[in-house]
Design a protein around this motif. Structure first.
Motif, PDB file in Angstrom:
ATOM      1  N   ILE A  73       0.838  -1.200   0.000  1.00 10.97           N
ATOM      2  CA  ILE A  73       0.000   0.000   0.000  1.00 10.97           C
ATOM      3  C   ILE A  73       0.873   1.249   0.000  1.00 10.97           C
ATOM      4  CG2 ILE A  73      -1.673   1.310   1.360  1.00 10.97           C
ATOM      5  CD1 ILE A  73      -2.824  -1.366   2.294  1.00 10.97           C
ATOM      6  N   LEU A  74       1.972   1.222   0.727  1.00 12.11           N
ATOM      7  CA  LEU A  74       2.900   2.351   0.779  1.00 12.11           C
ATOM      8  C   LEU A  74       3.510   2.612  -0.600  1.00 12.11           C
ATOM      9  CD1 LEU A  74       4.184   4.422   2.652  1.00 12.11           C
ATOM     10  CD2 LEU A  74       6.007   2.781   3.091  1.00 12.11           C
ATOM     11  N   LYS A  75       3.881   1.568  -1.318  1.00 17.58           N
ATOM     12  CA  LYS A  75       4.443   1.723  -2.661  1.00 17.58           C
ATOM     13  C   LYS A  75       3.406   2.296  -3.621  1.00 17.58           C
ATOM     14  CE  LYS A  75       7.948  -1.890  -2.471  1.00 17.58           C
ATOM     15  NZ  LYS A  75       8.417  -3.150  -3.057  1.00 17.58           N
ATOM     16  N   LYS A  76       2.161   1.820  -3.528  1.00 17.73           N
ATOM     17  CA  LYS A  76       1.100   2.344  -4.396  1.00 17.73           C
ATOM     18  C   LYS A  76       0.800   3.799  -4.072  1.00 17.73           C
ATOM     19  CE  LYS A  76      -1.250  -1.970  -5.482  1.00 17.73           C
ATOM     20  NZ  LYS A  76      -2.513  -2.715  -5.407  1.00 17.73           N
TER      21      LYS A  76
END
Length: 73
Positions: A3-6
């Protein structure tokens, strides 16, 4: 972690779009010519010893702004 990468990727895309809009508004005349400048108006001109200050408007611009000039001889 995924989620952090997205989230970072989405934020990067938004920043790139905002930068693209700014650059298109600021420097788009170089690609499109001076057609957009022809309907701009000048409110006042102040001439001093070393500078000339021109205040103008273009009601159709987004964001609001007036940068540059269109001269006819």
């Amino acid at each position: 972690m995924e989620i952090l990468k997205k989230g970072k990727a989405a934020m990067l895309v938004v920043v790139m779009i905002v930068i693209g809009i700014f650059l298109a508004g600021r420097y788009g005349w170089k690609l499109g010519g001076f057609r957009a400048c022809q309907s701009a108006g000048i409110s006042s001109v102040t001439a001093e010893e070393n500078t000339v200050h021109i205040i103008g408007f273009y009601s159709g611009s987004f964001p609001e702004g007036f940068c540059g000039y269109y001269a006819v001889q």
